[in-house]
Write a protein that holds these residues in place. Structure first.
Motif, PDB file in Angstrom:
ATOM      1  N   VAL A  94       1.414  -4.579   8.161  1.00  0.00           N
ATOM      2  CA  VAL A  94       0.283  -4.214   9.013  1.00  0.00           C
ATOM      3  C   VAL A  94      -0.440  -3.031   8.358  1.00  0.00           C
ATOM      4  CG1 VAL A  94      -0.415  -3.431  11.309  1.00  0.00           C
ATOM      5  CG2 VAL A  94       1.543  -4.970  11.066  1.00  0.00           C
ATOM      6  N   PRO A  95      -1.761  -3.118   8.208  1.00  0.00           N
ATOM      7  CA  PRO A  95      -2.499  -1.983   7.642  1.00  0.00           C
ATOM      8  C   PRO A  95      -2.238  -0.710   8.448  1.00  0.00           C
ATOM      9  CG  PRO A  95      -3.895  -3.923   7.729  1.00  0.00           C
ATOM     10  CD  PRO A  95      -2.647  -4.253   8.496  1.00  0.00           C
ATOM     11  N   LYS A  96      -2.049   0.388   7.744  1.00  0.00           N
ATOM     12  CA  LYS A  96      -1.678   1.653   8.397  1.00  0.00           C
ATOM     13  C   LYS A  96      -2.706   2.151   9.408  1.00  0.00           C
ATOM     14  CE  LYS A  96       1.555   3.402   5.014  1.00  0.00           C
ATOM     15  NZ  LYS A  96       1.912   4.516   4.133  1.00  0.00           N
ATOM     16  N   GLU A  97      -3.973   1.741   9.257  1.00  0.00           N
ATOM     17  CA  GLU A  97      -4.972   2.195  10.234  1.00  0.00           C
ATOM     18  C   GLU A  97      -4.717   1.595  11.620  1.00  0.00           C
ATOM     19  OE1 GLU A  97      -7.209  -0.976   7.709  1.00  0.00           O
ATOM     20  OE2 GLU A  97      -5.837   0.668   7.316  1.00  0.00           O
ATOM     21  N   TYR A  98      -3.872   0.557  11.703  1.00  0.00           N
ATOM     22  CA  TYR A  98      -3.538  -0.056  12.989  1.00  0.00           C
ATOM     23  C   TYR A  98      -2.188   0.413  13.529  1.00  0.00           C
ATOM     24  CZ  TYR A  98      -7.368  -3.158  11.863  1.00  0.00           C
ATOM     25  OH  TYR A  98      -8.609  -3.663  11.540  1.00  0.00           O
ATOM     26  N   THR A  99      -1.469   1.216  12.738  1.00  0.00           N
ATOM     27  CA  THR A  99      -0.126   1.627  13.146  1.00  0.00           C
ATOM     28  C   THR A  99       0.031   3.129  13.297  1.00  0.00           C
ATOM     29  OG1 THR A  99       0.700   1.859  10.889  1.00  0.00           O
ATOM     30  CG2 THR A  99       0.857  -0.344  11.910  1.00  0.00           C
ATOM     31  N   GLY A 100      -1.062   3.851  13.193  1.00  0.00           N
ATOM     32  CA  GLY A 100      -0.967   5.307  13.247  1.00  0.00           C
ATOM     33  C   GLY A 100      -0.319   5.878  11.997  1.00  0.00           C
ATOM     34  N   SER A 124       9.796  -1.626  11.873  1.00  0.00           N
ATOM     35  CA  SER A 124       8.837  -0.522  11.992  1.00  0.00           C
ATOM     36  C   SER A 124       9.514   0.800  11.690  1.00  0.00           C
ATOM     37  CB  SER A 124       8.278  -0.444  13.420  1.00  0.00           C
ATOM     38  OG  SER A 124       7.695  -1.659  13.800  1.00  0.00           O
TER      39      SER A 124
END
Length: 128
Positions: A34-40, A57
């Motif tokens: 998952v791109p980090k911009e979606y995971t904080g 995660s």
């Protein structure tokens, strides 16, 4: 009934190295990060055969509760190979490959603790 599930791990790279090796005998691999911009900013990756169904995660701290997850093996040989690969990847044995007839006559499984102590299993329900 379950579409997907996820666990938190204390060291994503260590867990990724473990699951990369342990999942290979089951025909599964890391399919998506998952791109980090979606995971904080946290690392989150999904494993599966055709689509991600098991998510790992990075947690902010060591998980306090250990989880149990069982992966479907397509044969008893896959169960054996999973167990060997998981041990070679640093897992700790929690029950070698074999029948567990107290569940049902064809329940063939193997159990390993992952780097965070989660109880990870591969199981085949088919007769030999």
């Amino acid at each position: 009934m379950i579409d997907h599930l996820g666990i938190s791990v204390s060291d994503f790279e260590k867990s990724k190295a473990f699951y990369d090796k342990a999942m290979a005998p089951l025909g599964a691999s890391l399919l998506y990060m998952v791109p980090k911009e979606y995971t904080g900013g946290a690392k989150v990756g999904g494993y599966g055969r055709d689509r991600p169904v098991f998510w790992v995660s990075a947690g902010r701290e060591k998980p306090k509760d250990h989880q149990h997850v069982a992966f479907t093996a397509r044969s008893r040989a896959e169960v054996d190979a999973f167990h060997a690969a998981a041990l070679a990847a640093g897992g700790k044995d929690n029950g070698g490959p074999g029948l567990r007839p107290h569940y049902h006559p064809n329940y063939y499984g193997a159990f390993v603790f992952d780097p965070d102590g989660n109880n990870v299993e591969a199981v085949c329900h088919d007769p030999e």
